[in-house]
Design an enzyme around this catalytic site. Structure first.
Site, PDB file in Angstrom:
ATOM      1  N   LYS A  46      43.533  71.233  61.486  1.00 50.35           N
ATOM      2  CA  LYS A  46      43.545  71.121  60.025  1.00 50.35           C
ATOM      3  C   LYS A  46      43.546  69.705  59.448  1.00 50.35           C
ATOM      4  O   LYS A  46      43.253  69.521  58.265  1.00 50.35           O
ATOM      5  CB  LYS A  46      44.792  71.845  59.473  1.00 50.35           C
ATOM      6  CG  LYS A  46      44.699  73.354  59.534  1.00 50.35           C
ATOM      7  CD  LYS A  46      43.794  73.886  58.452  1.00 50.35           C
ATOM      8  CE  LYS A  46      43.427  75.324  58.640  1.00 50.35           C
ATOM      9  NZ  LYS A  46      42.057  75.552  59.123  1.00 50.35           N
ATOM     10  N   HIS A  76      30.250  77.682  64.987  1.00 47.64           N
ATOM     11  CA  HIS A  76      31.029  78.601  65.816  1.00 47.64           C
ATOM     12  C   HIS A  76      31.528  79.763  64.981  1.00 47.64           C
ATOM     13  O   HIS A  76      32.159  79.574  63.958  1.00 47.64           O
ATOM     14  CB  HIS A  76      32.215  77.881  66.456  1.00 47.64           C
ATOM     15  CG  HIS A  76      31.843  77.109  67.687  1.00 47.64           C
ATOM     16  ND1 HIS A  76      32.749  76.734  68.638  1.00 47.64           N
ATOM     17  CD2 HIS A  76      30.634  76.673  68.126  1.00 47.64           C
ATOM     18  CE1 HIS A  76      32.124  76.088  69.613  1.00 47.64           C
ATOM     19  NE2 HIS A  76      30.836  76.025  69.318  1.00 47.64           N
ATOM     20  N   TYR A 113      42.250  79.763  59.838  1.00 47.03           N
ATOM     21  CA  TYR A 113      41.492  78.861  60.712  1.00 47.03           C
ATOM     22  C   TYR A 113      40.198  78.397  60.029  1.00 47.03           C
ATOM     23  O   TYR A 113      39.833  77.225  60.107  1.00 47.03           O
ATOM     24  CB  TYR A 113      41.181  79.540  62.045  1.00 47.03           C
ATOM     25  CG  TYR A 113      40.755  78.568  63.129  1.00 47.03           C
ATOM     26  CD1 TYR A 113      41.690  78.054  64.020  1.00 47.03           C
ATOM     27  CD2 TYR A 113      39.427  78.156  63.254  1.00 47.03           C
ATOM     28  CE1 TYR A 113      41.316  77.148  65.006  1.00 47.03           C
ATOM     29  CE2 TYR A 113      39.043  77.250  64.222  1.00 47.03           C
ATOM     30  CZ  TYR A 113      39.986  76.757  65.107  1.00 47.03           C
ATOM     31  OH  TYR A 113      39.615  75.850  66.070  1.00 47.03           O
ATOM     32  N   PRO A 139      47.906  69.256  65.955  1.00 52.21           N
ATOM     33  CA  PRO A 139      46.466  69.537  65.982  1.00 52.21           C
ATOM     34  C   PRO A 139      46.081  70.982  66.319  1.00 52.21           C
ATOM     35  O   PRO A 139      44.903  71.322  66.256  1.00 52.21           O
ATOM     36  CB  PRO A 139      45.938  68.579  67.051  1.00 52.21           C
ATOM     37  CG  PRO A 139      47.102  68.208  67.888  1.00 52.21           C
ATOM     38  CD  PRO A 139      48.315  68.316  67.030  1.00 52.21           C
ATOM     39  N   TYR A 174      41.833  78.906  73.209  1.00 51.75           N
ATOM     40  CA  TYR A 174      43.242  78.532  73.026  1.00 51.75           C
ATOM     41  C   TYR A 174      44.057  79.392  73.983  1.00 51.75           C
ATOM     42  O   TYR A 174      44.058  80.619  73.854  1.00 51.75           O
ATOM     43  CB  TYR A 174      43.693  78.815  71.587  1.00 51.75           C
ATOM     44  CG  TYR A 174      43.131  77.854  70.557  1.00 51.75           C
ATOM     45  CD1 TYR A 174      41.835  78.001  70.058  1.00 51.75           C
ATOM     46  CD2 TYR A 174      43.905  76.802  70.067  1.00 51.75           C
ATOM     47  CE1 TYR A 174      41.338  77.118  69.103  1.00 51.75           C
ATOM     48  CE2 TYR A 174      43.404  75.921  69.105  1.00 51.75           C
ATOM     49  CZ  TYR A 174      42.128  76.079  68.627  1.00 51.75           C
ATOM     50  OH  TYR A 174      41.631  75.208  67.690  1.00 51.75           O
TER      51      TYR A 174
HETATM   52  P1  RFL Z   1      42.791  58.087  59.617  1.00 51.72           P
HETATM   53  O1  RFL Z   1      41.628  58.715  60.289  1.00 51.72           O
HETATM   54  O2  RFL Z   1      43.979  57.759  60.415  1.00 51.72           O
HETATM   55  O3  RFL Z   1      42.239  56.785  58.909  1.00 51.72           O
HETATM   56  C1  RFL Z   1      43.086  55.812  58.342  1.00 51.72           C
HETATM   57  C2  RFL Z   1      42.361  54.483  58.392  1.00 51.72           C
HETATM   58  O4  RFL Z   1      43.168  53.503  57.751  1.00 51.72           O
HETATM   59  C3  RFL Z   1      43.141  52.322  58.524  1.00 51.72           C
HETATM   60  N1  RFL Z   1      44.334  51.533  58.173  1.00 51.72           N
HETATM   61  C4  RFL Z   1      44.308  50.453  57.362  1.00 51.72           C
HETATM   62  N2  RFL Z   1      43.305  49.836  56.733  1.00 51.72           N
HETATM   63  C5  RFL Z   1      43.603  48.748  55.986  1.00 51.72           C
HETATM   64  N3  RFL Z   1      44.857  48.241  55.866  1.00 51.72           N
HETATM   65  C6  RFL Z   1      45.902  48.844  56.490  1.00 51.72           C
HETATM   66  N4  RFL Z   1      47.133  48.334  56.367  1.00 51.72           N
HETATM   67  C7  RFL Z   1      45.652  49.997  57.285  1.00 51.72           C
HETATM   68  N5  RFL Z   1      46.434  50.813  58.022  1.00 51.72           N
HETATM   69  C8  RFL Z   1      45.623  51.736  58.555  1.00 51.72           C
HETATM   70  C9  RFL Z   1      43.090  52.816  59.946  1.00 51.72           C
HETATM   71  O5  RFL Z   1      42.590  51.826  60.854  1.00 51.72           O
HETATM   72  C10 RFL Z   1      42.147  54.002  59.815  1.00 51.72           C
HETATM   73  O6  RFL Z   1      40.798  53.624  59.986  1.00 51.72           O
HETATM   74  O7  RFL Z   1      43.309  58.963  58.388  1.00 51.72           O
HETATM   75  P2  RFL Z   1      42.490  59.958  57.396  1.00 51.72           P
HETATM   76  O8  RFL Z   1      41.266  59.293  56.864  1.00 51.72           O
HETATM   77  O9  RFL Z   1      43.514  60.474  56.473  1.00 51.72           O
HETATM   78  O10 RFL Z   1      41.957  61.125  58.327  1.00 51.72           O
HETATM   79  C11 RFL Z   1      42.833  62.035  58.942  1.00 51.72           C
HETATM   80  C12 RFL Z   1      42.278  62.498  60.289  1.00 51.72           C
HETATM   81  O11 RFL Z   1      41.912  61.368  61.054  1.00 51.72           O
HETATM   82  C13 RFL Z   1      43.282  63.338  61.083  1.00 51.72           C
HETATM   83  O12 RFL Z   1      43.974  64.201  60.219  1.00 51.72           O
HETATM   84  C14 RFL Z   1      42.597  64.190  62.168  1.00 51.72           C
HETATM   85  O13 RFL Z   1      42.036  63.386  63.162  1.00 51.72           O
HETATM   86  C15 RFL Z   1      43.599  65.150  62.796  1.00 51.72           C
HETATM   87  N6  RFL Z   1      43.023  65.922  63.909  1.00 51.72           N
HETATM   88  C16 RFL Z   1      42.214  67.020  63.663  1.00 51.72           C
HETATM   89  N7  RFL Z   1      41.900  67.370  62.407  1.00 51.72           N
HETATM   90  C17 RFL Z   1      41.041  68.414  62.183  1.00 51.72           C
HETATM   91  O14 RFL Z   1      40.775  68.728  61.007  1.00 51.72           O
HETATM   92  N8  RFL Z   1      40.465  69.144  63.203  1.00 51.72           N
HETATM   93  C18 RFL Z   1      40.733  68.849  64.489  1.00 51.72           C
HETATM   94  O15 RFL Z   1      40.159  69.499  65.369  1.00 51.72           O
HETATM   95  C19 RFL Z   1      41.660  67.782  64.774  1.00 51.72           C
HETATM   96  N9  RFL Z   1      41.951  67.456  66.039  1.00 51.72           N
HETATM   97  C20 RFL Z   1      43.274  65.560  65.233  1.00 51.72           C
HETATM   98  C21 RFL Z   1      42.719  66.355  66.284  1.00 51.72           C
HETATM   99  C22 RFL Z   1      44.015  64.432  65.543  1.00 51.72           C
HETATM  100  C23 RFL Z   1      44.229  64.097  66.852  1.00 51.72           C
HETATM  101  N10 RFL Z   1      44.974  62.934  67.081  1.00 51.72           N
HETATM  102  C24 RFL Z   1      44.526  61.902  67.916  1.00 51.72           C
HETATM  103  C25 RFL Z   1      46.084  62.623  66.211  1.00 51.72           C
HETATM  104  C26 RFL Z   1      42.937  66.042  67.600  1.00 51.72           C
HETATM  105  C27 RFL Z   1      43.713  64.931  67.901  1.00 51.72           C
HETATM  106  C28 RFL Z   1      43.956  64.673  69.358  1.00 51.72           C
HETATM  107  C1  PHB Z   2      39.037  68.994  69.338  1.00 53.84           C
HETATM  108  O1  PHB Z   2      37.914  69.396  69.696  1.00 53.84           O
HETATM  109  O2  PHB Z   2      39.374  67.807  69.430  1.00 53.84           O
HETATM  110  C2  PHB Z   2      40.009  69.967  68.795  1.00 53.84           C
HETATM  111  C3  PHB Z   2      39.602  71.268  68.552  1.00 53.84           C
HETATM  112  C4  PHB Z   2      40.521  72.193  68.063  1.00 53.84           C
HETATM  113  C5  PHB Z   2      41.819  71.806  67.806  1.00 53.84           C
HETATM  114  C6  PHB Z   2      42.214  70.489  68.025  1.00 53.84           C
HETATM  115  C7  PHB Z   2      41.310  69.561  68.526  1.00 53.84           C
HETATM  116  O3  PHB Z   2      42.704  72.719  67.344  1.00 53.84           O
END
Ligand code: RFL
Ligand code: PHB
Length: 391
Positions: free
Chosen positions: A297, A72, A385, A293, A201
């Site tokens: 990042k 993108h 971004y 989110p 957005y």
């Molecule tokens: P995770 O992915 O939470 O993974 C942690 C893992 O640790 C496990 N765990 C354990 N394992 C063993 N023993 C324990 N005691 C444990 N406790 C926990 C868990 O089961 C899990 O598998 O953390 P990590 O690896 O640091 O990754 C971070 C990302 O997942 C997170 O920052 C992103 O998903 C945030 N996020 C976004 N980030 C982006 O860069 N771009 C995006 O577009 C974006 N959109 C989002 C998002 C997060 C969202 N939510 C649901 C919070 C959109 C959403 C809706």
């Molecule tokens: C997503 O596609 O899940 C998404 C994209 C952009 C954002 C957050 C989440 O800023």
């Protein structure tokens, strides 16, 4: 059980760290509390910065991303029923982002981990990190109903916001910086082609909306909802109608509807734990910091942390020097705080607080006008971004 680096958590941070260490000839064991299917299906991030894409390619984990990911070159901002495109390559000297879901990144890294024969234990829950400030830290964990101990030289706490690693840092050493927001995101996944070819957005008097996607046939859409909202409070019809309102434009753009396959609510939080290292325990990703989110990042920060950690561990192996390990926390935190600032500012720019005054509404619109009429202001958004430099 014994290894050089004990990795807690098989999210993007833990899985990528294991891959990078394997490339540097450093052995590790990954402990993951949940089962494989859960980790591979958890709906989360969708946007990879250019730097993240480069790291995944260099780690040999980019083949499917390059085939199936969508490059993108911009996003659209909507407010007052108007649309404004932010052109990333034109503003940043050629940078862009990739739409490739976190679930797919994890699937690719898990397949590679098993192909390289490295230990990755699912349903292995870490209970505590012990002796983090000694030369022989240990992770106590439960696997297949039995308690066991993983003895390591280093522990990487990659266990997300709700993990156990952070608790091993004594209260007197920890400093926490935090903000919660009085709203969350209701997200849906729908089997319908995205109604626009780039992310949208939208700022609206009724609240924020985001149009995103997972593939040319699957849409991902979000609505700002009050804190504490349950997904069941919104029928599919309510969600589509509200998305139409908030994303609506003065021209002939329309929102395509389709079957909703998933619906959930995400709370919003900004959080930083300092320092990101205590003795031989290194926190990475969501275990150390959370961003709302809006700036996309979180996953990209996790990637930055583990690249920095893997480099420091490889440096230690090659030279015997702790110099980069000692710099780990400060190096990561510089980038973390830039992402915290950007994610907070994007959230404030586009969401409507429940108690927002007419004055604040006007300020928000003035900020958006500024971004859409000043190349300098627009460049600032585009640079943040598409991503801050790693390490
Ligand atoms: P995770 O992915 O939470 O993974 C942690 C893992 O640790 C496990 N765990 C354990 N394992 C063993 N023993 C324990 N005691 C444990 N406790 C926990 C868990 O089961 C899990 O598998 O953390 P990590 O690896 O640091 O990754 C971070 C990302 O997942 C997170 O920052 C992103 O998903 C945030 N996020 C976004 N980030 C982006 O860069 N771009 C995006 O577009 C974006 N959109 C989002 C998002 C997060 C969202 N939510 C649901 C919070 C959109 C959403 C809706
Ligand atoms: C997503 O596609 O899940 C998404 C994209 C952009 C954002 C957050 C989440 O800023």
């Amino acid at each position: 059980m014994r290894t050089t680096v004990g990795i807690i958590g098989a999210g993007p941070a833990g899985l990528l760290l294991a891959r990078l260490l394997h490339g540097a000839g450093i052995d590790s064991v990954v402990l993951e509390a949940r089962d494989r299917a859960y980790v591979e299906h958890r709906q989360r991030a969708g946007i990879l910065e250019q730097g993240t894409v480069d790291v995944l390619r260099a780690a040999g984990a980019g083949a499917r991303m390059d085939r199936e990911g969508l490059r993108h070159d911009g996003i659209e901002l909507r407010f007052g029923r108007r649309r404004h495109r932010v052109d990333f390559p034109a503003l940043t000297g050629g940078r862009s982002v990739m739409v490739y879901a976190q679930t797919e990144v994890c699937r690719d890294l898990i397949a590679l981990r098993f192909a390289e024969g490295g230990p990755l234990l699912f349903e292995a829950e870490a209970l505590a990190v012990e002796g983090a400030d000694t030369a022989a830290p240990r992770v106590r964990f439960r696997h297949q109903g039995r308690e066991d101990v993983l003895e390591c030289d280093y522990v990487a706490g990659c266990d997300g916001f709700w993990g156990v690693s952070r608790a091993a840092v004594p209260a007197g050493v920890s400093r926490v910086f935090e903000r919660t927001y009085p709203f969350g995101w209701l997200g849906i996944l729908a089997d319908v082609p995205p109604s626009h070819d780039e992310l949208v957005y939208a700022r609206h008097d009724r609240g924020f909306a985001l149009l995103s996607m997972r593939s040319p046939s699957v849409s991902r859409l979000y609505l700002q909802v009050p804190e504490g909202t349950e997904p069941e409070e919104w029928s599919d019809e309510d969600v589509w109608r509200e998305l139409e309102r908030r994303l609506g434009t003065a021209d002939d753009w329309t929102l395509r509807r389709g079957p909703v396959t998933q619906k959930s609510v995400t709370p919003m939080r900004s959080y930083v734990h300092e320092p990101m290292r205590y003795g031989r325990l290194f926190l990475a990703g969501d275990a150390a910091h959370i961003v709302p989110p809006t700036g996309a990042k979180g996953l990209n920060l996790a990637v930055g942390d583990v690249v920095t950690l893997a480099r420091a561990l490889a440096h230690r192996k090659e030279t015997g020097s702790d110099e980069l390990l000692d710099a780990y926390s400060a190096t990561c935190l510089r980038r973390v705080w830039q992402a915290e600032r950007f994610s907070h500012d994007m959230t404030a720019l586009l969401h409507r607080a429940p108690d927002a005054t007419a004055f604040e509404d006007r300020l928000q619109l003035a900020r958006l006008e500024r971004i859409t009429s000043s190349r300098a202001a627009e460049t600032d958004l585009a640079e943040a971004y598409t991503g801050f430099p790693l390490g």
